[in-house]
Design a protein around this motif. Structure first.
Motif, PDB file in Angstrom:
ATOM      1  N   ALA A  74      17.813 -55.500 -17.040  1.00 22.94           N
ATOM      2  CA  ALA A  74      17.631 -54.471 -18.035  1.00 22.94           C
ATOM      3  C   ALA A  74      18.390 -53.097 -17.563  1.00 22.94           C
ATOM      4  N   THR A  75      18.469 -52.873 -16.276  1.00 26.37           N
ATOM      5  CA  THR A  75      19.014 -51.698 -15.789  1.00 26.37           C
ATOM      6  C   THR A  75      20.476 -51.918 -15.763  1.00 26.37           C
ATOM      7  N   ALA A  76      20.789 -53.214 -15.680  1.00 24.93           N
ATOM      8  CA  ALA A  76      22.427 -53.507 -15.685  1.00 24.93           C
ATOM      9  C   ALA A  76      23.052 -53.166 -17.161  1.00 24.93           C
ATOM     10  N   ILE A  77      22.157 -53.440 -18.024  1.00 23.37           N
ATOM     11  CA  ILE A  77      22.596 -53.308 -19.407  1.00 23.37           C
ATOM     12  C   ILE A  77      22.818 -51.834 -19.781  1.00 23.37           C
ATOM     13  N   LEU A  78      21.668 -51.115 -19.131  1.00 21.93           N
ATOM     14  CA  LEU A  78      21.885 -49.610 -19.636  1.00 21.93           C
ATOM     15  C   LEU A  78      22.708 -48.929 -18.706  1.00 21.93           C
ATOM     16  N   ARG A  79      22.988 -49.471 -17.384  1.00 23.81           N
ATOM     17  CA  ARG A  79      24.310 -48.836 -16.805  1.00 23.81           C
ATOM     18  C   ARG A  79      25.424 -49.021 -17.362  1.00 23.81           C
ATOM     19  N   ALA A  80      25.724 -50.236 -17.778  1.00 25.79           N
ATOM     20  CA  ALA A  80      26.977 -50.606 -18.461  1.00 25.79           C
ATOM     21  C   ALA A  80      27.051 -49.996 -19.724  1.00 25.79           C
ATOM     22  N   ASP A  81      26.236 -49.406 -20.550  1.00 27.37           N
ATOM     23  CA  ASP A  81      26.196 -48.439 -21.625  1.00 27.37           C
ATOM     24  C   ASP A  81      26.500 -47.241 -21.335  1.00 27.37           C
ATOM     25  N   LYS A 131      27.483 -43.643 -32.218  1.00 31.13           N
ATOM     26  CA  LYS A 131      26.695 -45.000 -32.319  1.00 31.13           C
ATOM     27  C   LYS A 131      26.204 -45.339 -31.120  1.00 31.13           C
ATOM     28  N   GLU A 132      27.050 -45.448 -29.985  1.00 28.87           N
ATOM     29  CA  GLU A 132      26.408 -45.957 -28.870  1.00 28.87           C
ATOM     30  C   GLU A 132      25.195 -45.265 -28.220  1.00 28.87           C
ATOM     31  N   LEU A 133      25.344 -44.131 -28.320  1.00 28.56           N
ATOM     32  CA  LEU A 133      24.229 -43.197 -27.650  1.00 28.56           C
ATOM     33  C   LEU A 133      23.090 -43.380 -28.682  1.00 28.56           C
ATOM     34  N   THR A 134      23.152 -43.275 -30.008  1.00 27.80           N
ATOM     35  CA  THR A 134      21.899 -43.553 -30.758  1.00 27.80           C
ATOM     36  C   THR A 134      21.390 -44.885 -30.782  1.00 27.80           C
ATOM     37  N   VAL A 135      22.070 -46.079 -30.464  1.00 27.61           N
ATOM     38  CA  VAL A 135      21.345 -47.541 -30.381  1.00 27.61           C
ATOM     39  C   VAL A 135      20.747 -47.330 -28.976  1.00 27.61           C
ATOM     40  N   HIS A 136      21.545 -46.887 -28.022  1.00 34.98           N
ATOM     41  CA  HIS A 136      21.237 -47.000 -26.449  1.00 34.98           C
ATOM     42  C   HIS A 136      19.858 -46.147 -26.437  1.00 34.98           C
ATOM     43  N   ALA A 137      19.741 -44.972 -26.846  1.00 43.68           N
ATOM     44  CA  ALA A 137      18.498 -44.173 -26.813  1.00 43.68           C
ATOM     45  C   ALA A 137      17.421 -45.007 -27.437  1.00 43.68           C
ATOM     46  N   GLN A 138      17.628 -45.797 -28.689  1.00 46.13           N
ATOM     47  CA  GLN A 138      16.743 -46.429 -29.200  1.00 46.13           C
ATOM     48  C   GLN A 138      16.187 -47.596 -28.475  1.00 46.13           C
ATOM     49  N   HIS A 152      23.771 -35.385 -17.236  1.00 46.42           N
ATOM     50  CA  HIS A 152      22.781 -35.092 -16.602  1.00 46.42           C
ATOM     51  C   HIS A 152      21.489 -35.992 -16.844  1.00 46.42           C
ATOM     52  N   HIS A 153      21.474 -36.542 -18.016  1.00 45.65           N
ATOM     53  CA  HIS A 153      20.481 -37.480 -18.396  1.00 45.65           C
ATOM     54  C   HIS A 153      20.583 -38.871 -17.564  1.00 45.65           C
ATOM     55  N   VAL A 154      21.753 -39.208 -17.704  1.00 44.68           N
ATOM     56  CA  VAL A 154      22.154 -40.643 -17.102  1.00 44.68           C
ATOM     57  C   VAL A 154      22.094 -40.398 -15.629  1.00 44.68           C
ATOM     58  N   LYS A 155      22.166 -39.381 -14.903  1.00 49.79           N
ATOM     59  CA  LYS A 155      21.953 -39.145 -13.543  1.00 49.79           C
ATOM     60  C   LYS A 155      20.499 -39.285 -13.031  1.00 49.79           C
ATOM     61  N   GLU A 156      19.630 -38.699 -13.929  1.00 48.29           N
ATOM     62  CA  GLU A 156      18.210 -38.870 -13.826  1.00 48.29           C
ATOM     63  C   GLU A 156      17.788 -40.254 -13.949  1.00 48.29           C
ATOM     64  N   GLU A 157      18.237 -41.088 -14.952  1.00 46.70           N
ATOM     65  CA  GLU A 157      17.904 -42.321 -15.258  1.00 46.70           C
ATOM     66  C   GLU A 157      18.234 -43.279 -14.048  1.00 46.70           C
ATOM     67  N   GLN A 158      19.628 -42.988 -13.580  1.00 45.67           N
ATOM     68  CA  GLN A 158      20.155 -44.026 -12.671  1.00 45.67           C
ATOM     69  C   GLN A 158      19.683 -43.561 -11.022  1.00 45.67           C
ATOM     70  N   ASN A 159      19.597 -42.405 -10.848  1.00 48.40           N
ATOM     71  CA  ASN A 159      18.982 -41.956  -9.585  1.00 48.40           C
ATOM     72  C   ASN A 159      17.450 -41.948  -9.303  1.00 48.40           C
ATOM     73  N   GLU A 160      16.736 -41.842 -10.429  1.00 49.26           N
ATOM     74  CA  GLU A 160      15.171 -41.612 -10.059  1.00 49.26           C
ATOM     75  C   GLU A 160      14.628 -42.929 -11.065  1.00 49.26           C
ATOM     76  N   MET A 161      14.893 -42.834 -12.219  1.00 41.15           N
ATOM     77  CA  MET A 161      14.064 -44.052 -13.004  1.00 41.15           C
ATOM     78  C   MET A 161      14.276 -45.540 -12.747  1.00 41.15           C
ATOM     79  N   PHE A 162      15.548 -45.804 -12.515  1.00 42.21           N
ATOM     80  CA  PHE A 162      16.077 -47.200 -12.445  1.00 42.21           C
ATOM     81  C   PHE A 162      15.587 -47.591 -10.971  1.00 42.21           C
ATOM     82  N   PRO A 163      15.986 -46.978  -9.866  1.00 38.96           N
ATOM     83  CA  PRO A 163      15.365 -47.464  -8.749  1.00 38.96           C
ATOM     84  C   PRO A 163      13.866 -47.686  -8.645  1.00 38.96           C
ATOM     85  N   LYS A 164      13.197 -46.690  -9.347  1.00 42.50           N
ATOM     86  CA  LYS A 164      11.606 -46.961  -9.129  1.00 42.50           C
ATOM     87  C   LYS A 164      11.193 -48.007  -9.834  1.00 42.50           C
ATOM     88  N   ALA A 165      11.900 -48.393 -11.261  1.00 45.33           N
ATOM     89  CA  ALA A 165      11.436 -49.461 -11.900  1.00 45.33           C
ATOM     90  C   ALA A 165      11.843 -50.729 -11.127  1.00 45.33           C
TER      91      ALA A 165
END
Ligand SMILES: [Fe+2]
Ligand SMILES: [Fe+2]
Length: 160
Positions: free
Chosen positions: A18-25, A54-61, A121-134
């Motif tokens: 899942a994290t690889a898919i989100l990182r690619a987006d 379009k990409e952001l809307t689908v990604h966020a959803q 900014h949002h991506v940085k928080e996801e990739q640096n905090e949320m993804f490693p914890k997940a």
């Protein structure tokens, strides 16, 4: 002598975390913002921005429907996911603002720029905090990834 040829594995059907898919987006959108920066033609800018939205809307959803709830439950999180969800709301507002102005003039460029900075900014928080914890939990990121890709295809097809 004929050798048996192996059918090459199709990249698209390979399971992904899942994290690889989100990182690619994230990477795709970041590249699009960069492309926008280097574009002068108004129709080209509008095309790039339409793809970004379009990409952001689908990604966020897919994050909100599938990834965030799974992460929230696995981490017993009361902070990262709520914060990211609030940021998504702001992001959707920025998307609506960009879609609401003519793709020329300084306000358009300014709105796209602010949206790009906000996404960064949002991506940085996801990739640096949320993804490693997940990743550190027992969450089945492969199964989650499969579910997310299927939903993504559905949503992309539904977008104009
Ligand atoms: Fe997000
Ligand atoms: Fe994301």
């Amino acid at each position: 002598m004929a050798t048996a040829k192996k059918t090459p594995a199709k990249k698209a059907s390979q399971p992904k975390e899942a994290t690889a898919i989100l990182r690619a987006d994230h990477k795709l959108v970041s590249d699009l913002f960069e492309q926008f920066e280097g574009t002068r033609s108004t129709p080209k800018k509008a095309k790039i921005v339409a793809q970004i939205c379009k990409e952001l809307t689908v990604h966020a959803q897919i994050e909100e429907e599938i990834f965030y709830p799974a992460v929230k439950a696995a981490l017993k999180d009361k902070e990262l996911v709520p914060e990211a969800t609030v940021e998504h709301a702001t992001l959707k507002d920025l998307i609506a603002q960009v879609q609401g102005v003519e793709p020329d003039g300084e306000m358009y460029d300014a709105k796209v720029k602010v949206m790009g900075e906000y996404v960064k900014h949002h991506v940085k928080e996801e990739q640096n905090e949320m993804f490693p914890k997940a990743k550190a939990t027992k969450l089945d990121l492969m199964a989650l990834g499969e579910q997310m890709l299927a939903r993504k295809q559905e949503l992309m097809a539904a977008q104009i």
